[in-house]
Motif scaffolding. Structure first.
Motif, short mmCIF file in Angstrom:
data_model
loop_
_atom_site.label_atom_id
_atom_site.label_comp_id
_atom_site.label_asym_id
_atom_site.label_seq_id
_atom_site.Cartn_x
_atom_site.Cartn_y
_atom_site.Cartn_z
N LYS A 1 0.83 -1.21 0.00
CA LYS A 1 0.00 0.00 0.00
C LYS A 1 0.87 1.26 0.00
CE LYS A 1 -4.23 -1.69 0.06
NZ LYS A 1 -5.10 -1.49 -1.12
N ASP B 1 -10.45 -1.91 1.71
CA ASP B 1 -10.90 -1.92 0.31
C ASP B 1 -12.28 -2.55 0.29
OD1 ASP B 1 -8.52 -0.86 -0.51
OD2 ASP B 1 -7.87 -2.61 -1.67
N GLU C 1 -12.44 -4.63 -6.70
CA GLU C 1 -12.40 -3.43 -5.85
C GLU C 1 -13.12 -2.24 -6.48
OE1 GLU C 1 -8.38 -2.02 -5.04
OE2 GLU C 1 -9.24 -0.04 -4.67
MG MG Z 1 -6.93 0.41 -4.34
#
Ligand code: MG
Ligand code: 4AD
Length: 424
Positions: free
Chosen positions: A325, A343, A352
């Motif tokens: 991330k 998410d 997502e």
């Molecule tokens: Mg993302």
């Protein structure tokens, strides 16, 4: 005599009106032509009878091609055999622009041809329904956020800052602000420190390294709320109620379009609460379902699909490893290898649709993370200032408009979810 939109014609029964429209289809029988007309507000059947118009008009009508633009003057008459229960009995018919066959509108063309003729394809009923759902989604987003006390503070498009993966930046020739923005988030964080509850809505740009035509656009639209003092648990609750309220708004505004797409029950079936699992649980579940993925990997499209395939309601996956991330995510105080993020995966394998989390509020840790990601701290001085002057916990997220439309409309690719796609 005044002109009328087809939507309003039902209120004009018995009157003579002028409709300005395009010809969808024509069929003829002895002494009669039936024209299906479209003006963007609706469709209506118009009838040209040989005994109601002059001979030249009747003969010319026989040669009318689809997509001819025309002005039709006629009387609004009840007709139970037509789709709308009404028809227009024409007195005059004037051609404004010649038409011609456009295969992509009648869905007779392969996807490449349709995309090449997107400017015409958007006249097809299914495309119109999708784009109406998109408009309803955007309306709902703004309405729900306004109702919840959010101030719209938009973010710049030219920027010196990477927000997500550096490799997906689009470069510009603008000196000093060399990129097209990937996300308004960093500027929203500044605005949240000033106004508390803010959001941006706008286009963002990504040059995806491994594009997936079902999921990736180079230019897409995102709503990005950002809230001061909000922490992860509260953020997840907020995302859940926000997404639910927005979908209810789409059902209210575009129920008929969802119905045409066969997706009304799907949208209505989204119920709270949404399931919540951690990244670690997600990897175990995905592996069990057959995904080739290991702990530590970012969730692949395949893993996301397997996790959400049999669901009817979206699923939160939280606490991803810091290593997959971006720099701005706050470390989990209970597990420094993971971050406080969430998410949201759409059902049916759509993957997502929303990404968010709590932001790193410590100056030192943030500076360190910028370095880890190979970013130049100088470009982020203004952003680091937010941690120097009254830093406060805060959280936010981004909801991708076209990903959400693709799921709600049941599309096989994301290109149809935007009027004029810019594909990777
Ligand atoms: Mg993302
Ligand atoms: O997960 P992402 O990269 O998150 C952010 O950009 C955060 N800075 C947002 C924030 O917290 N303010 O992107 C957010 C969403 C994804 O969940 C997905 O819906 C969509 O943007 N998205 C794309 N949609 C179409 N084409 C692409 N190439 C997309 N990349 C992301």
């Amino acid at each position: 005599m005044s002109s009328a939109y087809i939507r309003d014609v039902a209120q004009r029964e018995g009157e003579e009106v002028t409709v300005r429209a395009w010809l969808v289809s024509r069929r003829s029988s002895r002494g009669l032509h039936f024209l299906q007309l479209r003006d963007g507000t609706g469709e209506i059947q118009a009838v040209v009878a040989s005994d109601a118009v002059d001979e030249a008009t009747f003969e010319a009508t026989r040669r009318l091609q689809r997509e001819t633009s025309l002005e039709a003057v006629g009387t609004v008459t009840r007709e139970p055999r037509s789709d709308s229960g009404l028809e227009l009995r024409l007195r005059t018919l004037t051609v404004v622009g010649e038409g011609g066959d456009i295969p992509v509108i009648q869905n007779e063309a392969p996807i490449e041809a349709r995309l090449e003729h997107r400017h015409l394809w958007i006249r097809a009923p299914r495309q119109q329904a999708i784009l109406r759902v998109r408009a309803a989604l955007i309306r709902s987003i703004h309405a729900v956020l306004e109702e919840r006390g959010f101030l719209q503070v938009d973010a710049p498009i030219f920027t010196p800052n990477a927000v997500e993966e550096r490799t997906s930046l689009f470069e510009t020739r603008h000196p000093g602000i060399p990129y097209l923005t990937q996300s308004g988030q960093l500027h929203n964080e500044a605005a949240a420190m000033a106004f508390g509850r803010v959001y941006s809505y706008g286009p963002v740009f990504r040059h995806e390294r491994t594009p997936n035509p079902a999921r990736h656009l180079s230019e897409f639209w995102m709503v990005e709320p950002e809230v001061a003092w909000m922490q992860l648990d509260e953020l997840i609750d907020f995302c859940e109620s926000f997404v639910s309220a927005v979908i209810a708004g789409v059902v209210g505004r575009a129920g008929a379009d969802l119905e045409l797409l066969g997706r009304l029950e799907v949208a209505r079936g989204v119920e709270q609460p949404f399931a919540r699992i951690t990244y670690s649980e997600a990897i175990d579940a995905a592996r069990e379902a057959g995904a080739t993925i290991r702990h530590g990997d970012d969730l692949t499209a395949e893993a996301e699909r397997l996790l959400s395939a049999d669901r009817t309601t979206p699923l939160f996956v939280t606490h991803y490893p810091a290593s997959v991330k971006p720099f701005y995510m706050k470390r989990d105080p209970h597990d420094p290898d993971s971050v406080l993020c969430a998410d949201l995966l759409a059902p049916e394998g759509y993957g997502e649709i929303l990404g968010g989390g709590e932001r790193e509020d410590s100056l030192d840790r943030l500076s360190e993370r910028l370095g880890d990601d190979g970013l130049n701290a100088e470009d982020y001085e203004w952003y680091l200032d937010l941690r120097r002057h009254g830093s406060a916990p805060h959280s936010g997220f981004g909801l991708g408009v076209e990903r959400t439309v693709a799921w709600l409309c049941g599309l096989s690719g994301i290109a149809e979810a935007i009027p004029f796609p810019r594909l990777p």
